[in-house]
Write a protein that holds these residues in place. Structure first.
Motif, PDB file in Angstrom:
ATOM      1  N   GLY A 154       0.668  -1.363   0.058  1.00 14.80           N
ATOM      2  CA  GLY A 154      -0.081   0.077  -0.077  1.00 14.80           C
ATOM      3  C   GLY A 154       0.864   1.344   0.030  1.00 14.80           C
ATOM      4  O   GLY A 154       0.305   2.363  -0.441  1.00 14.80           O
ATOM      5  N   THR A 155       2.034   1.154   0.452  1.00 10.57           N
ATOM      6  CA  THR A 155       2.884   2.383   0.402  1.00 10.57           C
ATOM      7  C   THR A 155       3.250   2.906  -1.094  1.00 10.57           C
ATOM      8  O   THR A 155       3.446   4.217  -0.929  1.00 10.57           O
ATOM      9  CB  THR A 155       4.201   1.999   1.055  1.00 10.57           C
ATOM     10  N   GLN A 156       3.126   1.897  -2.110  1.00 10.61           N
ATOM     11  CA  GLN A 156       3.402   2.344  -3.304  1.00 10.61           C
ATOM     12  C   GLN A 156       2.500   3.374  -3.833  1.00 10.61           C
ATOM     13  O   GLN A 156       2.726   3.909  -4.643  1.00 10.61           O
ATOM     14  CB  GLN A 156       3.610   1.237  -4.088  1.00 10.61           C
ATOM     15  N   ARG A 157       1.257   3.405  -3.227  1.00 13.49           N
ATOM     16  CA  ARG A 157       0.230   4.376  -3.458  1.00 13.49           C
ATOM     17  C   ARG A 157       0.386   5.728  -3.340  1.00 13.49           C
ATOM     18  O   ARG A 157      -0.410   6.715  -3.773  1.00 13.49           O
ATOM     19  CB  ARG A 157      -1.371   3.806  -3.207  1.00 13.49           C
ATOM     20  N   MET A 158       1.361   5.789  -2.220  1.00 16.13           N
ATOM     21  CA  MET A 158       1.582   7.179  -1.531  1.00 16.13           C
ATOM     22  C   MET A 158       2.865   7.793  -2.380  1.00 16.13           C
ATOM     23  O   MET A 158       2.826   9.015  -2.723  1.00 16.13           O
ATOM     24  CB  MET A 158       2.074   7.063  -0.242  1.00 16.13           C
ATOM     25  N   LEU A 159       3.841   7.060  -2.459  1.00 17.85           N
ATOM     26  CA  LEU A 159       4.853   7.840  -3.204  1.00 17.85           C
ATOM     27  C   LEU A 159       5.876   6.637  -3.830  1.00 17.85           C
ATOM     28  O   LEU A 159       6.498   5.924  -2.916  1.00 17.85           O
ATOM     29  CB  LEU A 159       5.732   8.641  -2.275  1.00 17.85           C
ATOM     30  N   THR A 160       6.260   6.511  -5.094  1.00 25.95           N
ATOM     31  CA  THR A 160       7.185   5.426  -5.771  1.00 25.95           C
ATOM     32  C   THR A 160       7.450   6.051  -6.980  1.00 25.95           C
ATOM     33  O   THR A 160       7.096   7.153  -7.482  1.00 25.95           O
ATOM     34  CB  THR A 160       6.061   4.306  -5.876  1.00 25.95           C
ATOM     35  N   LYS A 161       8.133   5.220  -7.660  1.00 24.19           N
ATOM     36  CA  LYS A 161       8.885   5.658  -9.049  1.00 24.19           C
ATOM     37  C   LYS A 161       7.734   6.073 -10.048  1.00 24.19           C
ATOM     38  O   LYS A 161       6.925   4.957 -10.116  1.00 24.19           O
ATOM     39  CB  LYS A 161       9.900   4.645  -9.618  1.00 24.19           C
ATOM     40  N   ASP A 162       7.892   6.671 -10.908  1.00 21.56           N
ATOM     41  CA  ASP A 162       7.257   7.119 -12.128  1.00 21.56           C
ATOM     42  C   ASP A 162       5.933   7.413 -11.900  1.00 21.56           C
ATOM     43  O   ASP A 162       4.983   7.287 -12.710  1.00 21.56           O
ATOM     44  CB  ASP A 162       7.188   5.825 -12.941  1.00 21.56           C
ATOM     45  N   HIS A 163       5.503   7.618 -10.853  1.00 24.23           N
ATOM     46  CA  HIS A 163       3.984   8.181 -10.470  1.00 24.23           C
ATOM     47  C   HIS A 163       3.658   9.324  -9.509  1.00 24.23           C
ATOM     48  O   HIS A 163       4.863   9.559  -8.746  1.00 24.23           O
ATOM     49  CB  HIS A 163       2.974   6.807  -9.748  1.00 24.23           C
ATOM     50  N   PRO A 164       2.937  10.052  -9.655  1.00 20.01           N
ATOM     51  CA  PRO A 164       2.718  11.341  -8.595  1.00 20.01           C
ATOM     52  C   PRO A 164       2.560  10.882  -7.341  1.00 20.01           C
ATOM     53  O   PRO A 164       2.029   9.841  -7.009  1.00 20.01           O
ATOM     54  CB  PRO A 164       1.771  11.986  -9.247  1.00 20.01           C
ATOM     55  N   LYS A 165       2.865  11.763  -6.379  1.00 22.30           N
ATOM     56  CA  LYS A 165       2.917  11.299  -4.814  1.00 22.30           C
ATOM     57  C   LYS A 165       1.323  11.637  -4.812  1.00 22.30           C
ATOM     58  O   LYS A 165       0.628  12.292  -5.417  1.00 22.30           O
ATOM     59  CB  LYS A 165       3.519  12.345  -3.914  1.00 22.30           C
ATOM     60  N   ASP A 166       0.829  10.790  -3.704  1.00 17.78           N
ATOM     61  CA  ASP A 166      -0.728  10.912  -3.387  1.00 17.78           C
ATOM     62  C   ASP A 166      -0.618  10.566  -1.859  1.00 17.78           C
ATOM     63  O   ASP A 166      -0.631   9.296  -1.288  1.00 17.78           O
ATOM     64  CB  ASP A 166      -1.589   9.856  -4.099  1.00 17.78           C
ATOM     65  N   PHE A 167      -0.890  11.727  -1.010  1.00 20.59           N
ATOM     66  CA  PHE A 167      -0.833  11.650   0.514  1.00 20.59           C
ATOM     67  C   PHE A 167      -2.407  12.078   0.909  1.00 20.59           C
ATOM     68  O   PHE A 167      -2.525  12.614   1.921  1.00 20.59           O
ATOM     69  CB  PHE A 167      -0.027  12.635   1.092  1.00 20.59           C
ATOM     70  N   SER A 168      -3.150  11.656  -0.083  1.00 23.96           N
ATOM     71  CA  SER A 168      -4.600  11.753   0.105  1.00 23.96           C
ATOM     72  C   SER A 168      -4.800  11.049   1.551  1.00 23.96           C
ATOM     73  O   SER A 168      -4.348   9.991   2.025  1.00 23.96           O
ATOM     74  CB  SER A 168      -5.485  11.417  -0.653  1.00 23.96           C
TER      75      SER A 168
END
Length: 249
Positions: A151-165
């Motif tokens: 689930g941590t990849q949904r927050m901040l990972t390579k090739d994708h915008p960050k999402d701290f919703s």
């Protein structure tokens, strides 16, 4: 080891988790010893794995000393924090010093966190493991404890915008300690660790609250839109070539 910086950082992280209303699904945390040295081996899918992985040791009231890229220790912002929390800088061109420092920490009864994949997995499945975690545990005479994050990849990972919703869900699965000794074959022991963690990852993914078809954060083998391991390997190679070209310039 005297800790002045780490406890306040843990407090800030817990406050942030409450503000974000993160939903944690944690299991097996009782396997992390309340005293004595141990190596925690974690999968690596996000830039926030250090924070979430460290939180997984909080039920046992332990602070994890992570082995991390040396560049983080030279950064004007992260450097003082990394040094203050007594994490271990890893210079890939001269790794012997980092290895010996980790052995010293383990001998002093510390928990050392290691990412055997070394880099973030773009496929979100396990990459090949390096043997350092097993070798240092064997030399220090401490167990290896597998930990899976999801689930941590949904927050901040390579090739994708960050999402701290708010209201996101994160899973932390801790496995039983694995005993290793210097008489063991490090390659075979590392393979056994990877096999164990692959099974844990599968169970954690399947127990996660959602698995939407085509989701970018779900592995291709589960019907998701993430790169396959082969595609991820190609992207990693392209990234390394781009970095090398940048250094030449």
């Amino acid at each position: 080891m005297r800790d002045i910086v780490y406890p306040p950082v843990v407090g800030l992280a817990k406050t942030a988790f409450k503000v974000l209303d993160l939903k944690f699904q944690m299991s097996g945390t009782e396997h992390i010893p309340r005293s004595g040295g141990a190596v925690i081996a974690l999968n690596h899918i996000s830039y926030v794995d250090f924070v979430i992985g460290g939180f997984g040791a909080q039920p046992s009231k332990r602070l994890v000393r992570f082995m991390a890229k040396e560049v983080l220790f030279r950064n004007r912002y992260s450097g003082p924090l990394m040094r203050g929390m007594h994490h271990i800088p890893v210079d890939r061109g001269a790794g012997a010093g980092s290895y010996r420092e980790a052995i010293r920490y383990l001998g002093e009864g510390e928990i050392v966190g290691v990412f055997p994949e070394a880099t973030i997995s773009r496929s979100f499945e396990l990459k090949e493991f390096k043997s350092g975690a097993v070798r240092m545990a064997a030399e220090a005479g401490v167990p290896v404890i597998p930990m899976i994050l999801w689930g941590t990849q949904r927050m901040l990972t390579k090739d994708h915008p960050k999402d701290f919703s708010r209201h996101q869900r994160v899973s932390i699965t801790v496995g039983e300690p694995m005993s290793v000794s210097q008489e063991d074959d490090a390659v075979k022991a590392t393979e056994a660790l990877r096999t164990t963690m692959a099974g844990m990852l599968d169970r954690t993914i399947r127990a996660y609250h959602e698995q939407p078809a085509g989701a970018w954060w779900l592995p291709a083998s589960y019907g998701g839109g993430a790169p396959t391991p082969a595609e991820a390997e190609r992207l990693d190679a392209e990234e390394l070539r781009a970095r090398a070209a940048k250094r030449k310039k």
